[in-house]
Design an enzyme around this catalytic site. Structure first.
Site, PDB file in Angstrom:
ATOM      1  N   ASN A  98      25.160 -76.604  52.264  1.00 19.12           N
ATOM      2  CA  ASN A  98      23.570 -76.391  51.850  1.00 19.12           C
ATOM      3  C   ASN A  98      23.884 -74.791  51.748  1.00 19.12           C
ATOM      4  OD1 ASN A  98      20.923 -75.810  51.691  1.00 19.12           O
ATOM      5  ND2 ASN A  98      20.700 -76.246  53.857  1.00 19.12           N
ATOM      6  N   GLU A 483      -5.035 -64.330  42.505  1.00 15.95           N
ATOM      7  CA  GLU A 483      -4.380 -65.328  43.236  1.00 15.95           C
ATOM      8  C   GLU A 483      -5.039 -65.563  44.633  1.00 15.95           C
ATOM      9  OE1 GLU A 483      -2.485 -67.578  42.401  1.00 15.95           O
ATOM     10  OE2 GLU A 483      -1.102 -67.983  44.390  1.00 15.95           O
ATOM     11  N   HIS A 506     -19.521 -53.822  36.016  1.00 17.77           N
ATOM     12  CA  HIS A 506     -19.633 -54.452  34.562  1.00 17.77           C
ATOM     13  C   HIS A 506     -20.581 -55.904  34.855  1.00 17.77           C
ATOM     14  CE1 HIS A 506     -18.209 -51.101  32.431  1.00 17.77           C
ATOM     15  NE2 HIS A 506     -17.042 -51.184  33.198  1.00 17.77           N
TER      16      HIS A 506
END
Ligand code: AGP
Length: 610
Positions: A98, A483, A506
């Protein structure tokens, strides 16, 4: 990514190894295999796909033995196939692995020059040959042969090895990838994670970096890779099986949030040359010629990946000085986009399967653009269609809300911008050195950022009744604000909007009152003073400010009702640090509300429909 189970004892181990591998399925895999000592020799069996295929293969050709190793493979080097599945064999040696062997290209070349014929595309097969040759050359024990082999290997690994010559022995070793040993009466286990062995024993010993162990029926003998004996007492595990799968964390998402420093390390590994200040390796998916010839970069992506792409756009514009734009997959596919042969289209997708992104990729290819996929799943649809692939190495992400895939995408896109910038000579070498060093240091700073988890939970408690949130940021802080808002929406079902801080006046400023928590990203970067002005505007309207600020910056902290510190860092890696508190805020809000954090309502991990 990848799972290992190993057993030595007196019971037939094939079914137990497969059961153990089943408990590691959450790690993700695309093929599986076993190697058993069948009396006199080592035999292997492997199958592509699910463990049920390995079961079926075992029914046809049963293996009997009481010493064995098993593996589920999540492909990194070489496509998913039976020949690339583990165990890998050389002579009488079988190895499961692994991790990633960083110097696999050099090692493979020198073994080939010495006459070795490889049968797979994997980096692991190299280890099998190195052990086999060491054993043959020195007529040494399996332990010594593994030690000699590992001296030549650079990279991350957890390995388990068996040999024809040692019927009641397994050698395991660990460097950066996990291995836990399990001790029971007359039998010894090893595995990538506790759930695989919990049914058989609760007495475990964790191997540490640079350690190896020889397993026998009588227990485990641990030593360092250079041969110094290690004495370590076992620990008693009292987790339930489900808790164990999540590594003791309450949810996969929380586990994955805390895995991010490691995921970033894995994505950087083998790709950074700190001295040269450059990105190296064959895996960037873009040739130097292409980097020099392109005239424009289009990013295409959806959801979280589109936020990573937005940060990627800042990196490409700043470091490679190329005009760049971010396109949402579902929109661009139905426009008449002006993609052409001088464009690089970067498709960002953790799953590599998102239908809208895939459709945009096909449209770009049809118009002659060069397509690069930035994906986490090897050989998925988008990398297959693309001309090149740059893989993130986040490992399988189980929580539907993406966390570690996002941060590794940021890393991949920053590396891409440095790579292109160096080849186009728009990025001076001293600047490239500064950025590559910052990247190298990032996992350490991310660990520091994650330390605020408990403080963030207290902040989440305070705002649990809020119905709306606003997230503000400037520069690369803007995609991070988007996010943060998306994470909160997805898992806590609280309405949230992300805005460029300069846009507030704005429109969204009309929303601000004493009931509106406003999360402001105000690290000490080029936008710092302007962001402080925005914070004052929020305060003047009695908004509740939660500031993500640079540790030690009392000035910024004074404007905030709640403040979450992140470490000071180079501007390019700030997004990696500032997104972590936002992920944790979303997580704790959701957990406190009691939502289904890992499987939020109406959402799917892979979106293969329009
Ligand atoms: C992430 O939290 C979301 N679940 C979602 O926005 C996701 O990022 C989007 O569907 C794109 O997926 P991809 O990265 O696999 O293409």
């Amino acid at each position: 990514m990848c799972g290992i189970v190993a057993y030595v004892g007196s019971r037939q181990c094939a079914p137990m190894l497969v059961d153990g591998l089943r408990k590691l399925e959450y790690r993700g895999y695309d093929s599986a295999g076993l190697a058993l000592h069948t009396g006199g020799r080592v035999e292997i069996i492997r199958a592509v796909g699910k463990l049920s295929n390995l079961d079926a293969a075992l029914k046809k050709a049963p293996l009997s033995g009481t010493t064995g190793i098993g593996h589920t493979r999540w492909a990194t080097h070489g496509r998913p196939s039976e020949v690339n599945a583990h165990p890998h064999v050389a002579g009488g040696i079988a190895v499961v692995h692994n991790g990633i062997i960083e110097n696999h290209v050099e090692l493979r070349a020198s073994l080939e020059a010495a006459g070795v014929r490889f049968v797979s595309d994997t980096d692991t097969e190299i280890v099998a040959h190195l052990v086999e040759r060491a054993q043959r050359a020195g007529d040494v024990s399996l332990e010594e042969a593994v030690r000699a082999a590992l001296k030549q290997v650079r990279g991350a690994y957890a390995i388990a090895v068996i040999s024809d010559h040692a019927p009641d022995e397994i050698v395991v070793a660990k460097n950066e990838s996990p291995i836990v040993l399990g001790l029971a009466d007359g039998e010894t286990w090893a595995a990538s994670d506790i759930p695989a062995i919990l049914e058989h024993t609760r007495d475990v010993v964790f191997l540490l970096e640079g350690e190896m162990a020889v397993l026998s029926r009588g227990g485990a003998r641990i030593s360092t890779l250079d041969g110094t004996p290690v004495i370590r007492a076992s620990k008693r595990i009292d987790w339930s099986p489900t808790q164990a799968e999540k590594g003791g964390y309450k949810h996969f998402m929380l586990k994955e949030i805390f895995e991010q420093p490691r995921a970033v390390e894995d994505t950087l590994r083998g790709r950074i040359d700190l001295e040269a200040g450059d990105i190296v390796g064959e895996e960037m998916g873009v040739t130097p010629e292409l980097a020099r010839s392109i005239r424009r970069v289009y990013f295409v992506a959806c959801g979280t990946s589109s936020h990573a792409a937005m940060a990627g756009r800042y990196f490409i514009e700043q470091l490679a000085r190329l005009p760049s734009t971010v396109e949402i997959g579902s929109e661009v596919r139905y426009r008449e986009p002006v993609f052409g042969p001088e464009d690089l289209v970067v498709a960002v997708s953790q799953s590599g399967e998102t239908l809208d992104t895939l459709a945009a990729v096909k449209a770009a290819k049809a118009r002659g653009a060069h397509v690069l996929a930035v994906a986490n799943v090897l050989d998925s649809a988008i990398p297959r269609v693309a001309d090149g692939a740059l893989y993130t190495h986040a490992g399988p992400e189980i929580g539907v809300a993406s966390t570690k895939c996002f941060t590794t995408q940021l890393v991949a896109l920053l590396m891409l911008a440095v790579y292109i910038g160096r080849r186009r000579e728009t990025l001076p070498v001293h600047e490239a050195r500064r950025i590559t060093r910052a990247l190298w240091h990032a996992p350490h700073l991310m660990r520091e950022s994650l330390e605020s988890s408990d403080a963030i939970r207290a902040i989440a408690k305070k705002h649990l009744r809020a119905r709306d949130f606003l997230f503000l940021g400037r520069g690369t802080g803007f995609p991070i604000a988007l996010e943060g808002a998306l994470k909160l929406k997805e898992i806590s079902y609280i309405h949230a909007e992300g805005y460029a801080a300069g846009e507030m006046k704005h429109g969204p400023i009309a929303l601000i009152d004493e009931n509106m928590p406003v999360v402001v990203l105000c690290p000490q970067d080029a936008h710092y003073e302007k962001t402080l002005s925005n914070m004052q505007e929020v305060k003047a309207r009695e908004g509740q400010i939660i500031a993500v600020y640079t540790r030690g910056d009392d000035h910024a902290a004074r404007f905030a009702d709640d403040a979450i510190a992140i470490p000071a860092a180079e501007p390019e890696i700030l997004p990696l640090l500032s997104v972590l508190p936002l992920q944790l805020l979303a997580y704790h809000m959701a957990d406190l509300k009691g939502t289904d954090v890992d499987q939020p309502r109406n959402l799917a991990k892979t979106v293969t429909v329009e």
